[in-house]
Design a protein around this motif. Structure first.
Motif, PDB file in Angstrom:
ATOM      1  N   VAL A  80       0.882  -1.370  -0.296  1.00  0.00           N
ATOM      2  CA  VAL A  80      -0.121   0.096  -0.002  1.00  0.00           C
ATOM      3  C   VAL A  80       0.690   1.145  -0.033  1.00  0.00           C
ATOM      4  O   VAL A  80       0.689   2.253  -0.759  1.00  0.00           O
ATOM      5  N   TYR A  81       1.828   1.239   0.772  1.00  0.00           N
ATOM      6  CA  TYR A  81       2.676   2.560   0.925  1.00  0.00           C
ATOM      7  C   TYR A  81       3.870   2.494  -0.091  1.00  0.00           C
ATOM      8  O   TYR A  81       4.203   3.763  -0.718  1.00  0.00           O
ATOM      9  N   LEU A  82       4.222   1.640  -0.693  1.00  0.00           N
ATOM     10  CA  LEU A  82       5.267   1.504  -1.609  1.00  0.00           C
ATOM     11  C   LEU A  82       4.343   2.110  -2.943  1.00  0.00           C
ATOM     12  O   LEU A  82       5.061   2.889  -3.628  1.00  0.00           O
ATOM     13  N   ASN A  83       3.160   1.814  -3.111  1.00  0.00           N
ATOM     14  CA  ASN A  83       2.382   2.483  -4.326  1.00  0.00           C
ATOM     15  C   ASN A  83       1.935   3.706  -3.917  1.00  0.00           C
ATOM     16  O   ASN A  83       1.977   4.610  -4.954  1.00  0.00           O
ATOM     17  N   LYS A  84       1.742   3.981  -2.500  1.00  0.00           N
ATOM     18  CA  LYS A  84       1.554   5.453  -2.371  1.00  0.00           C
ATOM     19  C   LYS A  84       2.850   6.344  -2.729  1.00  0.00           C
ATOM     20  O   LYS A  84       2.774   7.457  -3.226  1.00  0.00           O
ATOM     21  N   TYR A  85       3.954   5.950  -2.352  1.00  0.00           N
ATOM     22  CA  TYR A  85       5.237   6.567  -3.034  1.00  0.00           C
ATOM     23  C   TYR A  85       5.463   6.628  -4.402  1.00  0.00           C
ATOM     24  O   TYR A  85       5.899   7.593  -4.951  1.00  0.00           O
ATOM     25  N   CYS A  86       5.058   5.513  -5.247  1.00  0.00           N
ATOM     26  CA  CYS A  86       4.881   5.579  -6.803  1.00  0.00           C
ATOM     27  C   CYS A  86       4.243   6.884  -7.019  1.00  0.00           C
ATOM     28  O   CYS A  86       4.543   7.615  -7.887  1.00  0.00           O
ATOM     29  N   GLU A  87       2.898   6.853  -6.830  1.00  0.00           N
ATOM     30  CA  GLU A  87       1.853   8.087  -6.853  1.00  0.00           C
ATOM     31  C   GLU A  87       2.573   9.568  -6.549  1.00  0.00           C
ATOM     32  O   GLU A  87       2.373  10.189  -7.296  1.00  0.00           O
ATOM     33  N   LEU A  88       3.141   9.356  -5.468  1.00  0.00           N
ATOM     34  CA  LEU A  88       3.872  10.754  -5.011  1.00  0.00           C
ATOM     35  C   LEU A  88       4.857  11.089  -5.973  1.00  0.00           C
ATOM     36  O   LEU A  88       5.042  12.249  -6.432  1.00  0.00           O
ATOM     37  N   ALA A  89       5.617  10.163  -6.242  1.00  0.00           N
ATOM     38  CA  ALA A  89       6.734  10.655  -7.115  1.00  0.00           C
ATOM     39  C   ALA A  89       6.313  11.062  -8.483  1.00  0.00           C
ATOM     40  O   ALA A  89       6.809  12.099  -9.073  1.00  0.00           O
ATOM     41  N   LYS A  90       5.181  10.528  -9.008  1.00  0.00           N
ATOM     42  CA  LYS A  90       4.859  10.741 -10.323  1.00  0.00           C
ATOM     43  C   LYS A  90       3.878  12.337 -10.388  1.00  0.00           C
ATOM     44  O   LYS A  90       4.335  13.140 -11.101  1.00  0.00           O
ATOM     45  N   GLU A  91       3.337  12.483  -8.986  1.00  0.00           N
ATOM     46  CA  GLU A  91       2.630  13.542  -8.841  1.00  0.00           C
ATOM     47  C   GLU A  91       3.600  14.863  -8.941  1.00  0.00           C
ATOM     48  O   GLU A  91       3.426  15.919  -9.348  1.00  0.00           O
ATOM     49  N   CYS A  92       4.534  14.541  -8.117  1.00  0.00           N
ATOM     50  CA  CYS A  92       5.670  15.942  -7.861  1.00  0.00           C
ATOM     51  C   CYS A  92       6.592  15.799  -8.765  1.00  0.00           C
ATOM     52  O   CYS A  92       7.637  16.558  -8.769  1.00  0.00           O
ATOM     53  N   ASN A  93       6.987  14.678  -9.705  1.00  0.00           N
ATOM     54  CA  ASN A  93       7.867  14.798 -10.768  1.00  0.00           C
ATOM     55  C   ASN A  93       9.227  14.649 -10.127  1.00  0.00           C
ATOM     56  O   ASN A  93      10.170  15.510 -10.318  1.00  0.00           O
ATOM     57  N   ILE A  94       9.526  13.755  -9.019  1.00  0.00           N
ATOM     58  CA  ILE A  94      10.439  13.620  -8.172  1.00  0.00           C
ATOM     59  C   ILE A  94      11.002  12.185  -8.144  1.00  0.00           C
ATOM     60  O   ILE A  94       9.977  11.508  -7.782  1.00  0.00           O
ATOM     61  N   ASN A  95      12.229  12.040  -8.151  1.00  0.00           N
ATOM     62  CA  ASN A  95      12.784  10.551  -7.723  1.00  0.00           C
ATOM     63  C   ASN A  95      12.817  10.572  -6.384  1.00  0.00           C
ATOM     64  O   ASN A  95      13.063  11.414  -5.629  1.00  0.00           O
ATOM     65  N   ILE A  96      12.236   9.284  -5.511  1.00  0.00           N
ATOM     66  CA  ILE A  96      12.263   9.082  -4.406  1.00  0.00           C
ATOM     67  C   ILE A  96      12.929   7.703  -3.864  1.00  0.00           C
ATOM     68  O   ILE A  96      12.672   6.745  -4.555  1.00  0.00           O
ATOM     69  N   VAL A  97      13.707   7.852  -2.785  1.00  0.00           N
ATOM     70  CA  VAL A  97      14.270   6.720  -2.162  1.00  0.00           C
ATOM     71  C   VAL A  97      13.632   6.905  -0.785  1.00  0.00           C
ATOM     72  O   VAL A  97      14.057   7.478   0.052  1.00  0.00           O
ATOM     73  N   PRO A  98      12.339   5.817  -0.713  1.00  0.00           N
ATOM     74  CA  PRO A  98      11.632   6.093   0.499  1.00  0.00           C
ATOM     75  C   PRO A  98      12.039   5.289   1.882  1.00  0.00           C
ATOM     76  O   PRO A  98      11.589   4.788   2.301  1.00  0.00           O
TER      77      PRO A  98
END
Length: 309
Positions: A80-98
């Motif tokens: 659930v939270y991995l998918n949330k981070y994928c959505e957040l990365a796309k929303e913000c146009n930013i690479n993330i190491v969560p």
């Protein structure tokens, strides 16, 4: 937070400059939604400042409380939270190491296991790669987590070039770093949950902030000896609770170009000029030596020795 160090490399080589955000969070135990929302606030703030990459600490969703009877169940929510981070990365146009996400696999079976996993998520919301923690911290982790043991350390192709991921205690093993840079990694990202109380009573008697010295010394040494950039994101927390903090971005020649304090939550956004890494390799030629066919050191994952030796 100490002011950034501004460096002007001498080489004329062209190399990219990346704007990166290192985020130091207080991870409240078992408050997964609160911790995610706090992390997302920082990631969005980093994106508004033009950051291309945001890095969070280890265990930032649940803290490290495996003794809590609901901890394992909460780890079952990892997708659930991995998918949330994928959505957040796309929303913000930013690479993330969560940071890391503790994952429960094969629950209720004889193969049940907890894995401590770091992901690199691209600004398109895709998972570029992942790493399962290999070097577990004593019985505190080994009694609960499964290691990636002899699996190779992966080097990940990302929008920021070739990246290696390590987690916390991996920092102490030069072999891990050598494996990554030998395979082309130029940026090593290290999410961490490292506290001052990780030191033994004997060590604390000598130096109450010994673990802070350990971190600052090792991070500086690793970026020099591997001609790489290091992005280190540690947990922070209330003063007097043993948090070490010291999240930082390190490069050869300069050491930390930005560095957060020992406790409080916060974020630093800094320009990471990869010219410094290229200049350092040109000077020290560490990678060149590792690539030589007659290189005189050989690292093994076994105690067996070649017959010719």
């Amino acid at each position: 937070m100490e002011p950034p160090v501004h460096i002007r490399p001498s080489s004329d080589k062209m190399a990219p400059v990346y704007k990166v955000a290192v985020i130091q969070l207080y991870c409240k135990p078992m408050q997964i939604e609160r911790n995610f929302n706090k992390a997302a606030e920082f990631v969005r703030a980093a994106a508004t400042q033009g950051a291309q990459l945001a890095v969070l600490p280890e265990y930032h969703l649940l803290n490290w409380v495996p003794q809590d009877p609901k901890f394992k169940e909460a780890c079952g929510q990892w997708e659930v939270y991995l998918n949330k981070y994928c959505e957040l990365a796309k929303e913000c146009n930013i690479n993330i190491v969560p940071g890391t996400i503790v994952e429960l696999h094969d629950a209720g079976t004889e193969n049940e296991r907890l894995l401590n996993v770091a992901y690199f998520i691209t600004n398109a919301g895709d998972i570029a790669g992942k790493y399962v923690k290999k070097n577990l911290w004593g019985p505190i982790e080994r009694n609960h987590l499964s290691s990636s043991t002899r699996d190779p350390h992966p080097v990940i192709d990302t929008p920021l070039g070739k990246v290696g991921l390590l987690i916390c205690w991996d920092l102490a093993f030069p072999e891990a770093w050598r494996e990554l840079i030998a395979n082309g990694a130029k940026i090593i990202i290290v999410p961490t949950f490292w506290t001052l109380s990780d030191c033994s009573p004997a060590g604390l008697a000598v130096n109450p902030t010994a673990e802070g010295l350990f971190l600052d010394s090792m991070l500086t040494a690793r970026c020099f000896e591997n001609t790489c950039a290091v992005i280190f994101a540690n947990a922070g927390g209330p003063p007097g609770k043993g948090y070490a903090g010291l999240s930082q971005v390190c490069v050869p020649y300069a050491g930390a170009i930005t560095r957060l304090g020992s406790c409080a939550e916060g974020m630093a956004v800094v320009d990471l000029d990869m010219k410094i890494v290229e200049d350092a390799e040109e000077n020290y030629q560490v990678r060149s030596d590792l690539a030589r066919s007659d290189w005189h050191y050989e690292y093994r994952h076994s105690n067996k020795r070649d017959a010719k030796m």
